[in-house]
Design an enzyme around this catalytic site. Structure first.
Site, short mmCIF file in Angstrom:
data_model
loop_
_atom_site.label_atom_id
_atom_site.label_comp_id
_atom_site.label_asym_id
_atom_site.label_seq_id
_atom_site.Cartn_x
_atom_site.Cartn_y
_atom_site.Cartn_z
N GLY A 98 0.81 -1.21 0.00
CA GLY A 98 0.00 0.00 0.00
C GLY A 98 0.83 1.25 0.00
N ALA A 99 1.94 1.24 -0.75
CA ALA A 99 2.91 2.33 -0.68
C ALA A 99 2.74 3.37 -1.78
CB ALA A 99 4.33 1.76 -0.74
N GLY A 158 0.05 8.24 0.91
CA GLY A 158 -0.09 8.31 2.37
C GLY A 158 1.12 7.82 3.14
N TYR A 209 -13.60 -2.45 11.24
CA TYR A 209 -12.25 -1.87 11.26
C TYR A 209 -11.55 -2.17 12.59
CZ TYR A 209 -8.46 1.53 11.23
OH TYR A 209 -7.22 2.12 11.29
#
Length: 286
Positions: A21-22, A25, A164
């Site tokens: 997920g790079a 953010g 979550y």
């Protein structure tokens, strides 16, 4: 007291790091800083074109590879293509408080992105890991409740924030059990947790809780939020350490070794969750 910053990163020349997920953010900041310190950084991302544009012109060595942690076929393909040592695996990819949705595998999208997919990825890559696995979690794991009979939200009424919180507690318990297994095997590899506090990123900004938008004084900017991940990835901390902001409630501040919630230290529950997760996704680990 001196506050730790990315300027204190050690020389990482010759080290290989995967950051999931790079593409934006915290993950992108983490990848940028590790590369600046000399690491060979592999960005595991869904949108490879976007990631290439994001790192264009940045100093360091970047390798952009396709990886969607919510898609177990993609996870297995990424792991199957790996060869050579992997010093540090950073499970950063995540989503927060999203509407109910199912993946192509029939899994709950939020749970598989935050926990189940990283569980599978870690187990498939573990034989290559030489130093540590860093799991990005959240202070909200303290409010999480896990139903071992319904990990994937098939029976219960789905609630985005509850899902979550449960997924982030699952991450904390995963680290606990992984470290237990590593220690029992005599491995020097460490499992470490990192919480960015509440960081003002796209991940949290859309949440219906609206904490980020209404109470910015309680939050970290993304640069400071990433410090906990960088600290957990590079500093000499014990296995299953929980690194988070040093401010009130662990919501903002600079990185420090803190303590996870009581539910995240339940070794019996951690072992049962490991088994239940294996049953859900098919046996990928002992």
């Amino acid at each position: 007291m001196t506050k730790w910053t990315a300027n204190e990163l050690p020389d990482l020349t010759g080290r290989t790091v995967v950051v999931t997920g790079a593409g934006r953010g915290l993950g992108l900041i983490t990848a940028r800083e590790l590369a600046r310190a000399g690491a060979h950084v592999v960005l595991g991302v869904r949108d490879t074109g976007k990631a290439r544009r994001a790192v264009a012109g940045l100093p360091g060595i970047f390798d952009i590879r396709s990886l969607d942690v919510s898609d177990l076929k993609s996870v297995r393909a990424f792991a199957d293509s790996w060869s050579g040592d992997l010093d540090i695996l950073i499970n950063n990819a995540g989503v927060m408080d999203i509407p109910a949705a199912r993946t192509a595998d029939g899994l709950d999208l939020q749970t598989v992105t935050n926990y189940t997919g990283p569980f599978v990825l870690t187990n498939l890559l573990l034989e290559y890991v030489t130093d540590r696995v860093v799991h990005v979690t959240s202070q909200l794991h303290r409010q999480g409740k896990i139903d071992l009979t319904d990990l994937d939200w098939r029976r219960r009424k789905y609630n985005g924030m509850r899902a979550y919180e449960a997924s982030k507690l699952a991450v904390v318990l995963f680290s606990l059990e992984l470290q237990s297994q590593l220690t029992a095997a005599g491995s020097r590899v460490r499992s470490v947790l990192a919480s960015p506090g509440i960081a003002r990123t796209a991940l949290a900004a859309h949440s219906r809780s609206n904490v980020v938008n209404r109470f910015t004084f309680l939050t970290n900017d993304p640069e400071r939020g990433a410090l906990s991940v960088l600290y957990a990835a590079t500093q000499d901390v014990p296995g299953n350490s929980y690194v988070g902001p040093d401010g009130l409630g662990g919501l903002r501040g600079y990185p420090a070794v803190r303590r996870q919630g009581k539910a995240g230290l339940d070794q019996v529950m951690a072992g049962r969750l490991w088994d239940a997760t294996n049953e859900l996704v098919g046996a990928v680990a002992s």
